[in-house]
Design an enzyme around this catalytic site. Structure first.
Site, PDB file in Angstrom:
ATOM      1  N   LYS A   1       0.978  -1.590  -0.213  1.00 20.40           N
ATOM      2  CA  LYS A   1       0.221  -0.264  -0.012  1.00 20.40           C
ATOM      3  C   LYS A   1       1.020   1.305  -0.726  1.00 20.40           C
ATOM      4  CE  LYS A   1      -2.479   2.854   2.081  1.00 20.40           C
ATOM      5  NZ  LYS A   1      -2.039   4.110   2.051  1.00 20.40           N
TER       6      LYS A   1
ATOM      7  N   GLU B   1       7.655   1.162  12.126  1.00 22.40           N
ATOM      8  CA  GLU B   1       8.505   1.851  12.324  1.00 22.40           C
ATOM      9  C   GLU B   1       7.155   3.133  13.048  1.00 22.40           C
ATOM     10  OE1 GLU B   1      11.573   2.197  12.564  1.00 22.40           O
ATOM     11  OE2 GLU B   1      12.048  -0.586  11.931  1.00 22.40           O
TER      12      GLU B   1
ATOM     13  N   CYS C   1      10.830  10.958  10.543  1.00 18.63           N
ATOM     14  CA  CYS C   1      10.238   9.995  11.621  1.00 18.63           C
ATOM     15  C   CYS C   1      12.175  10.375  12.790  1.00 18.63           C
ATOM     16  CB  CYS C   1      10.369   9.276  12.015  1.00 18.63           C
ATOM     17  SG  CYS C   1      11.260   8.339  10.822  1.00 18.63           S
TER      18      CYS C   1
ATOM     19  N   GLU D   1       6.399  14.447  18.620  1.00 17.51           N
ATOM     20  CA  GLU D   1       6.659  14.453  17.705  1.00 17.51           C
ATOM     21  C   GLU D   1       5.591  15.789  16.864  1.00 17.51           C
ATOM     22  OE1 GLU D   1       6.029  11.456  14.138  1.00 17.51           O
ATOM     23  OE2 GLU D   1       8.577  11.743  14.351  1.00 17.51           O
TER      24      GLU D   1
HETATM   25  C1  UN1 Z   1      15.903   8.462   7.149  1.00 22.55           C
HETATM   26  O1  UN1 Z   1      16.253   9.285   7.812  1.00 22.55           O
HETATM   27  O2  UN1 Z   1      16.897   8.771   5.846  1.00 22.55           O
HETATM   28  O3  UN1 Z   1      10.244   7.714   7.829  1.00 22.55           O
HETATM   29  C2  UN1 Z   1      14.935   7.843   7.368  1.00 22.55           C
HETATM   30  C3  UN1 Z   1      11.193   7.832   8.420  1.00 22.55           C
HETATM   31  C4  UN1 Z   1      11.339   6.791   8.302  1.00 22.55           C
HETATM   32  C5  UN1 Z   1      12.779   6.481   7.859  1.00 22.55           C
HETATM   33  C6  UN1 Z   1      13.881   7.274   8.178  1.00 22.55           C
HETATM   34  N1  UN1 Z   1      11.100   5.891   8.920  1.00 22.55           N
HETATM   35  O4  UN1 Z   1      11.104   9.143   8.505  1.00 22.55           O
END
Ligand code: UN1
Length: 487
Positions: free
Chosen positions: A180, A255, A289, A386
């Site tokens: 998705k 994640e 993130c 966040e």
């Molecule tokens: C990065 O810092 O290059 O969604 C990858 C996000 C993380 C991936 C970061 N899962 O920002």
């Protein structure tokens, strides 16, 4: 169905065919820098589309999983070459549909090809261990086997890197899948489906759907045909995916968010730390993130660092993300912009001082100017929740213990960085900071393709992604006691 700006099909890829949604519903995607511009019209997929895709993946599984991994890898190297050949187009589409500055989008497009090349190499690495048997004429060993159909629910903020870093290990170990794509970046992910289609991947191995997570995602989560789900996205959605899917014994990997600290110690190379703070907080408009949300600076260098950071923000190139010199572009959509501006207002109300930015740029695009706060308490919203935009805060500290305690005083634990020349601080930081990704003298964001990626505490759940870590999630280990016949 209309075609996208680039003329490529804007359809789902299911069972080896380009298909509209079964209900014929579509949605329009617009450019966050030029909101009047439609970048494409995509299937608004529904539960039935997800079901059909899951069935296609189930049908393809026996043949795909029986194929020797080195033969699977041939499709990867071809798809990687296809991505490299169209990397500039991928980057431009990414910039147009979700606003990532072109200079970063280019790197991300190439990163996707590198991930595929790395995963192709995994076809030649061990998938089990041999043990000393307890009996004569016995072989005792483990085997890692694919799970079956896996569901991948991916975000818009890394619209090619994250889909590829999930699908590559899933496929190389013999699973088939339903992917998705992020609602805000369908075109970018469809390039991957096209590249695998060009590579001749067998029908049904990779199925790709566009549309809203509430529909497609819901079917992936509840369908008993899906054996594992890898999810990257927000904390509340991730938790509900986990709770529902694990209740039916589906394997889940999450994640989630981060609230990543950057510590600038007295011995730091200040100019490098300033660059890292700027990049970590503001590249991709802070929509990572792994972005730098808090900058903790030691007393004796606080004023110097603050001055240099503000000068860097003032000199930063902000504006049209399609301009290859631009460092900070718009955020993804109007709702995201309003959320960020709302959080900035609340932070002001909590006693924070805006040192830079803090407002919408004077443009139709959804651009929030790079924002630096000072004077926020550690329990202020911006200090622990966040806010997914170009907003960061400065804090002053007087001892290393204090910096570490404050760095760790959030529920997240994704990435953390320190700038220091002090070996003792470095060693304590790498042992004690609560983060899955630790940087010494580099920014909080970024992820090499061949090493594990993932957070601790509230930032994730389940095994980490990427590199050799990925095998944990996308395979199951069986132990084989193989005794020879007596005669
Ligand atoms: C990065 O810092 O290059 O969604 C990858 C996000 C993380 C991936 C970061 N899962 O920002």
């Amino acid at each position: 169905m209309t075609d996208t700006m680039t003329g490529a099909p804007a359809r789902n890829y299911v069972g080896g065919e380009w298909r509209d949604s079964t209900a014929g519903d579509t949605y329009e995607k617009r450019n966050p820098w030029r909101p009047s511009q439609v970048t494409g019209v995509y299937p608004a997929s529904n539960l039935e589309d997800a079901r059909v895709a899951i069935d296609a993946a189930r049908e393809a599984f026996p043949t795909w999983s029986a194929l020797p991994a080195p033969q699977r890898a041939v499709y990867f190297t071809k798809a990687a070459a296809a991505i490299e050949a169209r990397a500039e187009q991928v980057a431009q589409d990414m910039t147009a549909e979700m606003g990532k500055p072109l200079r970063e989008a280019r790197l991300e497009a190439l990163r996707a090809a590198t991930i595929l090349r790395y995963a192709a190499g995994d076809a030649y690495r061990p998938i089990g261990e041999q043990y000393e048997p307890s009996l004569a004429d016995q072989r005792l060993y483990t085997l890692r086997r694919p799970l079956g159909v896996v569901g991948l629910i991916t975000p818009w903020n890394f619209p090619i890197a994250i889909p590829v870093w999930k699908l590559a290990p899933a496929l190389i170990y013999g699973n088939t899948l339903v992917l998705k794509l992020g609602y805000e970046a369908p075109r970018t992910g469809l390039h991957v489906a096209e590249c695998f289609a060009d590579a001749g991947l067998p029908a049904g191995v990779l199925n790709v759907l566009t549309g809203a997570g509430s529909k497609v995602g819901a079917e992936i989560v509840s369908n008993p045909g899906v054996r594992a789900i890898s999810f990257t996205g927000s904390v509340p959605v991730g938790r509900s995916v986990r709770d529902e899917a694990t209740a039916r014994d589906c394997r889940v990997q999450l994640e989630l968010g981060g609230h990543n600290p950057l510590i600038v110690a007295a011995s730091a190379e200040l100019d490098r730390a300033v660059e890292a703070a700027y990049a970590g907080a503001f590249w991709s408009a802070g929509q990572k993130c792994t972005a730098t949300r808090r900058i903790l600076v030691e007393d004796s260098v606080y004023d110097a660092f603050r001055g240099k950071l503000l000068a860097r923000v003032a000199a930063g190139k902000v504006g049209d993300p399609a301009d290859p010199d631009v460092e900070v572009g718009p955020v993804v959509n109007e709702g995201a912009m309003d959320d960020i501006l709302g959080a900035i207002e609340r932070a002001r109300g909590e006693g924070g001082t805006v040192l830079a930015g803090g407002e919408r740029a004077d443009h139709d695009g959804y651009l929030v100017t790079p924002t630096v706060f000072e004077g926020l308490a550690d329990d202020a919203e911006l200090s622990c929740e966040e806010v997914f935009g170009p907003v960061t805060s400065l804090y002053r500290y007087s001892s290393f213990d204090e910096a570490l305690d404050r760095a760790n005083a959030v529920r997240f634990g994704l990435s953390a960085s320190i700038f220091t020349r002090d070996l003792r601080e470095t060693q304590r930081f790498t042992s004690e900071v609560q983060a899955g990704i630790i940087h010494v003298n580099s920014q909080t964001a970024g992820a090499d393709v061949h090493v594990p990626f993932g957070g601790v505490k509230g930032s994730g759940w389940g095994p980490h992604e990427q590199g050799r870590a990925a095998i944990e999630f996308y395979t199951e280990t069986v132990t084989v006691y193989q005794d020879a016949p007596l005669a």
